[in-house]
Design a protein around this motif. Structure first.
Motif, PDB file in Angstrom:
ATOM      1  N   TRP A 158       0.641  -0.860   0.217  1.00 10.74           N
ATOM      2  CA  TRP A 158       0.027   0.408  -0.464  1.00 10.74           C
ATOM      3  C   TRP A 158       0.957   1.287   0.333  1.00 10.74           C
ATOM      4  O   TRP A 158       1.384   1.462   0.627  1.00 10.74           O
ATOM      5  CB  TRP A 158      -0.779   0.068   1.326  1.00 10.74           C
ATOM      6  CG  TRP A 158      -1.670  -1.026   0.911  1.00 10.74           C
ATOM      7  CD1 TRP A 158      -2.257  -2.462   1.995  1.00 10.74           C
ATOM      8  CD2 TRP A 158      -3.258  -1.022   0.387  1.00 10.74           C
ATOM      9  NE1 TRP A 158      -3.591  -2.928   1.694  1.00 10.74           N
ATOM     10  CE2 TRP A 158      -4.169  -1.911   0.894  1.00 10.74           C
ATOM     11  CE3 TRP A 158      -4.234   0.042  -0.516  1.00 10.74           C
ATOM     12  CZ2 TRP A 158      -4.720  -2.968   0.578  1.00 10.74           C
ATOM     13  CZ3 TRP A 158      -5.024  -0.634  -1.280  1.00 10.74           C
ATOM     14  CH2 TRP A 158      -5.795  -1.756  -0.830  1.00 10.74           C
ATOM     15  N   ALA A 159       0.619   2.246  -1.132  1.00 16.69           N
ATOM     16  CA  ALA A 159       0.908   3.802  -1.246  1.00 16.69           C
ATOM     17  C   ALA A 159       0.795   4.339  -0.064  1.00 16.69           C
ATOM     18  O   ALA A 159      -0.560   4.271   0.880  1.00 16.69           O
ATOM     19  CB  ALA A 159       1.081   4.435  -2.464  1.00 16.69           C
ATOM     20  N   GLY A 160       1.089   5.258   0.925  1.00 13.52           N
ATOM     21  CA  GLY A 160       0.655   6.556   1.898  1.00 13.52           C
ATOM     22  C   GLY A 160       0.555   6.296   3.061  1.00 13.52           C
ATOM     23  O   GLY A 160      -0.156   6.343   4.000  1.00 13.52           O
TER      24      GLY A 160
ATOM     25  N   ARG B  10       4.305  -0.447   7.570  1.00 14.84           N
ATOM     26  CA  ARG B  10       3.196  -1.506   7.409  1.00 14.84           C
ATOM     27  C   ARG B  10       2.281  -1.322   6.906  1.00 14.84           C
ATOM     28  O   ARG B  10       1.142  -1.636   6.164  1.00 14.84           O
ATOM     29  CB  ARG B  10       2.350  -0.286   8.418  1.00 14.84           C
ATOM     30  CG  ARG B  10       2.332  -0.084  10.149  1.00 14.84           C
ATOM     31  CD  ARG B  10       1.198   0.359  10.360  1.00 14.84           C
ATOM     32  NE  ARG B  10       1.389   2.921  10.675  1.00 14.84           N
ATOM     33  CZ  ARG B  10       0.598   3.171   9.967  1.00 14.84           C
ATOM     34  NH1 ARG B  10      -0.595   1.898   9.568  1.00 14.84           N
ATOM     35  NH2 ARG B  10       0.448   4.273  10.131  1.00 14.84           N
ATOM     36  N   ALA B  11       2.877  -0.847   4.588  1.00 17.28           N
ATOM     37  CA  ALA B  11       3.004  -1.142   4.131  1.00 17.28           C
ATOM     38  C   ALA B  11       2.125  -2.618   3.543  1.00 17.28           C
ATOM     39  O   ALA B  11       1.372  -2.454   2.593  1.00 17.28           O
ATOM     40  CB  ALA B  11       4.274  -0.379   3.054  1.00 17.28           C
ATOM     41  N   PHE B  12       2.564  -3.394   4.211  1.00 16.27           N
ATOM     42  CA  PHE B  12       2.075  -4.692   3.878  1.00 16.27           C
ATOM     43  C   PHE B  12       0.616  -5.317   4.765  1.00 16.27           C
ATOM     44  O   PHE B  12      -0.155  -6.247   4.796  1.00 16.27           O
ATOM     45  CB  PHE B  12       3.047  -6.125   4.023  1.00 16.27           C
ATOM     46  CG  PHE B  12       4.041  -5.668   2.865  1.00 16.27           C
ATOM     47  CD1 PHE B  12       3.689  -5.716   1.132  1.00 16.27           C
ATOM     48  CD2 PHE B  12       5.186  -4.888   2.924  1.00 16.27           C
ATOM     49  CE1 PHE B  12       4.725  -5.730   0.364  1.00 16.27           C
ATOM     50  CE2 PHE B  12       5.714  -5.023   1.831  1.00 16.27           C
ATOM     51  CZ  PHE B  12       5.088  -5.012   0.589  1.00 16.27           C
ATOM     52  N   ASP B  13       0.779  -4.572   6.242  1.00 18.92           N
ATOM     53  CA  ASP B  13      -0.760  -4.540   7.063  1.00 18.92           C
ATOM     54  C   ASP B  13      -1.776  -4.653   5.988  1.00 18.92           C
ATOM     55  O   ASP B  13      -2.469  -3.749   5.244  1.00 18.92           O
ATOM     56  CB  ASP B  13      -0.476  -4.125   8.168  1.00 18.92           C
ATOM     57  CG  ASP B  13       0.360  -4.056   9.161  1.00 18.92           C
ATOM     58  OD1 ASP B  13       1.468  -4.719   8.710  1.00 18.92           O
ATOM     59  OD2 ASP B  13       1.036  -2.715   9.880  1.00 18.92           O
ATOM     60  N   PRO B  14      -2.799  -5.354   6.225  1.00 15.95           N
ATOM     61  CA  PRO B  14      -4.602  -5.691   6.144  1.00 15.95           C
ATOM     62  C   PRO B  14      -5.244  -3.948   6.274  1.00 15.95           C
ATOM     63  O   PRO B  14      -4.659  -3.115   7.415  1.00 15.95           O
ATOM     64  CB  PRO B  14      -5.094  -6.620   6.592  1.00 15.95           C
ATOM     65  CG  PRO B  14      -3.991  -7.096   6.775  1.00 15.95           C
ATOM     66  CD  PRO B  14      -2.780  -6.438   7.335  1.00 15.95           C
ATOM     67  N   LEU B  15      -5.815  -3.365   5.886  1.00 19.57           N
ATOM     68  CA  LEU B  15      -5.880  -1.597   5.401  1.00 19.57           C
ATOM     69  C   LEU B  15      -8.050  -1.557   5.407  1.00 19.57           C
ATOM     70  O   LEU B  15      -8.244  -2.250   4.900  1.00 19.57           O
ATOM     71  CB  LEU B  15      -5.601  -1.099   4.335  1.00 19.57           C
ATOM     72  CG  LEU B  15      -5.619   0.259   3.882  1.00 19.57           C
ATOM     73  CD1 LEU B  15      -4.332   1.114   5.549  1.00 19.57           C
ATOM     74  CD2 LEU B  15      -4.988   1.123   3.152  1.00 19.57           C
TER      75      LEU B  15
ATOM     76  N   ILE C 226       8.437  -6.226  -9.782  1.00 20.79           N
ATOM     77  CA  ILE C 226       7.374  -5.891  -8.842  1.00 20.79           C
ATOM     78  C   ILE C 226       7.226  -5.001  -7.847  1.00 20.79           C
ATOM     79  O   ILE C 226       8.344  -5.789  -6.682  1.00 20.79           O
ATOM     80  CB  ILE C 226       6.452  -6.935  -8.846  1.00 20.79           C
ATOM     81  CG1 ILE C 226       6.057  -7.811 -10.295  1.00 20.79           C
ATOM     82  CG2 ILE C 226       5.085  -7.316  -8.313  1.00 20.79           C
ATOM     83  CD1 ILE C 226       6.381  -9.597 -10.216  1.00 20.79           C
ATOM     84  N   VAL C 227       6.309  -4.676  -7.167  1.00 19.56           N
ATOM     85  CA  VAL C 227       6.733  -3.370  -5.756  1.00 19.56           C
ATOM     86  C   VAL C 227       6.210  -4.566  -4.741  1.00 19.56           C
ATOM     87  O   VAL C 227       4.905  -4.688  -4.723  1.00 19.56           O
ATOM     88  CB  VAL C 227       6.235  -2.279  -5.658  1.00 19.56           C
ATOM     89  CG1 VAL C 227       6.032  -1.634  -3.952  1.00 19.56           C
ATOM     90  CG2 VAL C 227       6.384  -1.350  -6.444  1.00 19.56           C
ATOM     91  N   THR C 228       6.516  -5.085  -3.973  1.00 19.60           N
ATOM     92  CA  THR C 228       6.401  -6.632  -2.987  1.00 19.60           C
ATOM     93  C   THR C 228       7.737  -6.178  -2.326  1.00 19.60           C
ATOM     94  O   THR C 228       8.501  -5.354  -1.723  1.00 19.60           O
ATOM     95  CB  THR C 228       6.439  -8.035  -3.679  1.00 19.60           C
ATOM     96  OG1 THR C 228       6.298  -9.034  -2.516  1.00 19.60           O
ATOM     97  CG2 THR C 228       7.844  -7.800  -4.141  1.00 19.60           C
ATOM     98  N   PHE C 229       7.758  -7.031  -1.616  1.00 20.43           N
ATOM     99  CA  PHE C 229       8.678  -7.189  -0.131  1.00 20.43           C
ATOM    100  C   PHE C 229      10.431  -7.061  -1.036  1.00 20.43           C
ATOM    101  O   PHE C 229      10.749  -7.449  -1.971  1.00 20.43           O
ATOM    102  CB  PHE C 229       8.587  -8.378   0.555  1.00 20.43           C
ATOM    103  CG  PHE C 229       7.319  -8.876   1.254  1.00 20.43           C
ATOM    104  CD1 PHE C 229       7.288  -8.379   2.761  1.00 20.43           C
ATOM    105  CD2 PHE C 229       6.270  -9.635   0.808  1.00 20.43           C
ATOM    106  CE1 PHE C 229       6.001  -8.515   2.904  1.00 20.43           C
ATOM    107  CE2 PHE C 229       4.910  -9.785   0.842  1.00 20.43           C
ATOM    108  CZ  PHE C 229       4.983  -9.198   2.956  1.00 20.43           C
TER     109      PHE C 229
END
Length: 201
Positions: free
Chosen positions: A104-106, A111-116, A139-142
């Protein structure tokens, strides 16, 4: 005072009321009313900002490509996660790339991979691809060293790639979108466009 005798009319009114109560009970039991209030995704992309976001000066990246995920339903979409579930290159499915979670951006990177959670009319952006200064798309991943995928997360320039992205949520149906990206030999995007394969919500 004389009493009004409804006779057969009273029987029909009572039967109709009983039927309506039973019908409402069935609708509630099947969750039909909740469907009208459920979270519902709208997934968007345009070949301009904020979907295509230039990186900050001095960064190792040049351009971020994201999709917008907006909740157009009445309820909060809880626990939203975005995943790349399939890649096709030049029409051939990529067996050498596994499904991966996207970022997630922003939000802080921690916390970018945490459920939103997405509230009503809230839109967030999900990072899909990034262009590095060496003209390589990935690809934007880990990131390493946290992630050792055992497969490539880069996309070759001069080819057309279709990335299928799924948005998962705890309390609504999964939506998927196919992102078609053509990359010229110099590594720049050429007419990126989206085709939608959204599941019913």
């Amino acid at each position: 005072m004389s009493q009004v005798q409804l006779g057969p009319l009273g029987i029909w009114v009572g039967a109709a009321a009983t039927f309506v109560i039973a019908l409402v009970t069935v609708f509630v039991a099947l969750g039909w009313f909740e469907r009208f209030r459920a979270a519902r995704f709208t997934i968007t992309f345009e070949h301009r900002q904020p979907w295509c976001r230039p990186a900050s000066p001095g960064s190792a990246e040049l351009l971020w490509v994201r999709i917008g995920v907006e909740n157009r339903g009445r309820q909060t979409a809880r626990g939203c996660v975005g995943r790349l579930i399939a890649v096709t290159t030049e029409g051939a499915p990529r067996q050498d790339i596994d499904p991966v979670q996207l970022r997630w951006a922003g939000v802080p990177r921690s916390r970018a991979f945490d459920p939103l959670d997405l509230r009503r009319d809230q839109r967030e952006f999900l990072n899909v691809l990034v262009l590095a200064k060496d003209s390589r798309w990935r690809i934007v991943t880990f990131d390493a060293p946290d992630f050792d995928p055992g497969f490539t997360t880069e996309l070759t320039a001069g080819q057309e790639h279709v990335l299928e992205v799924a948005i998962y949520c705890d309390n609504t149906d999964t939506d998927t979108v196919a992102c078609r990206l053509s990359i010229d030999a110099a590594g720049h995007p050429h007419e990126p466009r989206l085709t939608f394969t959204a599941s019913p919500s």
